[in-house]
Design a protein around this motif. Structure first.
Motif, PDB file in Angstrom:
ATOM      1  N   ARG A 130       3.250  -1.195   4.111  1.00 38.70           N
ATOM      2  CA  ARG A 130       2.589   0.088   3.853  1.00 38.70           C
ATOM      3  C   ARG A 130       3.660   1.199   3.812  1.00 38.70           C
ATOM      4  O   ARG A 130       4.454   1.337   4.760  1.00 38.70           O
ATOM      5  CB  ARG A 130       1.587   0.362   4.969  1.00 38.70           C
ATOM      6  CG  ARG A 130       0.902   1.715   4.903  1.00 38.70           C
ATOM      7  CD  ARG A 130      -0.155   1.825   5.988  1.00 38.70           C
ATOM      8  NE  ARG A 130      -1.339   1.059   5.629  1.00 38.70           N
ATOM      9  CZ  ARG A 130      -2.417   1.591   5.034  1.00 38.70           C
ATOM     10  NH1 ARG A 130      -2.463   2.873   4.779  1.00 38.70           N
ATOM     11  NH2 ARG A 130      -3.451   0.845   4.720  1.00 38.70           N
TER      12      ARG A 130
ATOM     13  N   GLU B  68       1.425  -7.520   4.925  1.00 38.39           N
ATOM     14  CA  GLU B  68       1.213  -6.218   4.278  1.00 38.39           C
ATOM     15  C   GLU B  68       2.405  -5.300   4.520  1.00 38.39           C
ATOM     16  O   GLU B  68       2.988  -5.287   5.608  1.00 38.39           O
ATOM     17  CB  GLU B  68      -0.054  -5.575   4.849  1.00 38.39           C
ATOM     18  CG  GLU B  68      -0.364  -4.245   4.181  1.00 38.39           C
ATOM     19  CD  GLU B  68      -1.625  -3.590   4.748  1.00 38.39           C
ATOM     20  OE1 GLU B  68      -2.713  -4.140   4.523  1.00 38.39           O
ATOM     21  OE2 GLU B  68      -1.496  -2.545   5.408  1.00 38.39           O
TER      22      GLU B  68
ATOM     23  N   VAL C 137       0.856  -1.191   0.000  1.00 39.97           N
ATOM     24  CA  VAL C 137       0.000   0.000   0.000  1.00 39.97           C
ATOM     25  C   VAL C 137       0.894   1.245   0.000  1.00 39.97           C
ATOM     26  O   VAL C 137       1.853   1.324   0.769  1.00 39.97           O
ATOM     27  CB  VAL C 137      -0.882   0.020   1.279  1.00 39.97           C
ATOM     28  CG1 VAL C 137      -1.778   1.253   1.275  1.00 39.97           C
ATOM     29  CG2 VAL C 137      -1.691  -1.251   1.390  1.00 39.97           C
TER      30      VAL C 137
END
Ligand code: ADP
Length: 454
Positions: free
Chosen positions: A357, A355, A319
């Motif tokens: 980010r 994830e 992200v």
């Protein structure tokens, strides 16, 4: 006794002949006066007058002798008495000598105070010791180096106060041709270099110098050389081993191809280490990055994200959360490498499915670039050492993922060159957050300001 500070000095010098001549003149005057009185009033009156005059002279001298005696018994600064006649000259002479002595004493006191001040302020420690190494005097630096006190520790044997076996052995050996490096017990890890120097007839000067910084640099240098050798020796040993096997034995073409592939990997690993070492040394020796070169952050972040996606090969959710309102002033290639290093670490230390980010925030108070992951995390005790060259929490894992142990050292250097700082927050098993903070003076408005979250 009248003070004689405002005394008018009549004569600056007086000789013994002078004194004698004036005494003889006074006696001659007395004799003439007595003769005249004897001739006019009779011999008895003449003798009586002579006796009276002589008695007055004796009283005059006795009184001044008493003044002199009292003055001499007083303190050196006692005001010189005032006298009459011959005594006026004698006292004036004494007064002049006293003034000259006071001036001289003041000059000496000032010179002494100056040299004491200089001695105290020296960045080197100086302790004056007697023949038995008892403290006679020491300056401020010596107080700090040895933890002693110039006043309360006076006359104390220094070896009783500084309880260091190395210092005791050094003093006992009496060979002071080379200084001794002493690691003190102080919390800040102070290291001093000490040396005894003969002083005066039977005294010693103990000189000390803070060498903590130099000793640390030397330790870093030694570690660095050892680390580089170790890092390069491992792939080299593997390479040489394969080469020997290939040369000495008949290896089937299939195995030889595997060997070649493994050798290629080791070669690449050495190349990565050398590239990172070179990058570090370039950062160390290069001039400060220009303050006026504008780095278009949106483009740079997009590239960092693309690289991270390439490295992840679809194993992570990546992200990018940015506010495109500001750019940075600095060296683009350096910043791209630092941001890329943080992103690639996040990918390498985050298991598949996690994830990563990347966040960019900037405003009037500065800019912050954060890389956050849901990876393996880092134990608290490792965090302060992560930016040291070749420091790794898990050497095997770093190597497996192509790490050199130099990435965060490069990041820290690059950020420092941009007056930025690196904060690391992490929780084992949960993930890590690497935060680069840039000062306001490195932040400028972007050419296009659009807020976006993708
Ligand atoms: P390396 O090439 O070994 O990754 P770095 O200097 O980039 O060297 O990082 C030093 C060490 O810090 C790594 O070996 C790893 O143990 C730890 N580390 C760095 N980034 C992360 C991260 N995102 N998550 C967990 N550990 C990390």
């Amino acid at each position: 006794m009248k003070p004689c500070t405002a005394r008018v000095i009549v004569s600056a010098t007086i000789s013994r002949e002078d004194l004698l001549a004036r005494t003889l003149v006074a006696l001659a005057v007395f004799a003439l006066a007595a003769l005249a009185a004897g001739a006019a009033l009779g011999a008895a009156w003449g003798w009586a007058l002579l006796a009276l005059l002589l008695a007055a002279l004796v009283v005059h001298h006795a009184r001044h002798l008493r003044l002199l005696e009292r003055w001499a018994a007083g303190p050196p600064s006692e005001t010189v008495p005032e006298g009459d006649g011959l005594w006026l000259d004698a006292f004036t002479l004494i007064y002049q000598r006293q003034r000259a002595e006071i001036r001289q004493r003041r000059r000496l006191a000032r010179a002494l105070a100056r040299s004491r001040q200089a001695g105290r302020a020296l960045p080197y420690g100086v302790v004056i010791l007697d023949a038995d190494f008892r403290i006679l005097w020491c300056n401020d630096s010596a107080e700090a180096h040895f933890g002693i006190d110039a006043d309360s520790d006076e006359r104390q044997p220094i070896l009783n106060l500084v309880r260091q076996p190395d210092l005791a052995n050094y003093a006992a050996a009496r060979d002071f041709s080379a200084p001794l490096e002493l690691k003190t017990a102080r919390d800040d890890g102070l290291i001093i270099s000490v040396q005894f120097v003969p002083y005066e007839e039977s005294q010693w000067l103990l000189l000390s110098r803070d060498v903590t910084q130099a000793a640390r640099l030397e330790a870093v240098r030694r570690d660095f050389v050892a680390n580089v050798s170790h890092e390069l020796r491992t792939p080299l040993t593997v390479l040489v081993g394969f080469l020997e096997t290939l040369r000495e034995r008949k290896v089937e073409p299939e195995r030889a191809a595997t060997f070649m592939e493994l050798m290629g990997e080791q070669g690449k690993r050495m190349q990565r280490i050398l590239d990172d070492l070179l990058a570090l040394s370039t950062l160390e020796s290069a001039p400060e990055p220009p303050g006026e070169e504008r780095v278009a952050i949106a483009g740079l972040l997009a590239r960092v994200r693309t690289e991270a996606e390439g490295l992840s090969a679809g194993r992570h959710r990546i992200v990018l959360d940015e506010t495109t309102g500001h750019d940075l002033l600095g060296a683009e290639a350096e910043l791209a490498s630092a941001f890329g290093n943080l992103a690639s670490n996040a990918i390498r230390y985050t298991p598949a499915g996690g994830e990563v980010r990347l966040t960019w925030r900037a405003g009037s108070t500065g800019a912050v670039f954060t890389v956050e992951d849901t990876g393996i995390g880092i134990e608290r005790e490792h965090i302060p050492r992560l930016t040291e060259r070749f420091y790794r929490v898990d050497r095997g894992r770093s190597r497996e993922t192509g790490g050199t142990g130099l990435g965060l050292a490069i990041v820290k250097h690059t950020l420092a060159r941009h007056q930025a700082t690196l904060d690391i927050e992490s929780e084992p098993g949960k993930g890590s957050r690497f935060i680069a903070r840039f000062p306001a003076r490195r932040v400028v408005p972007a050419r296009t300001a659009v807020a976006a979250v993708t």
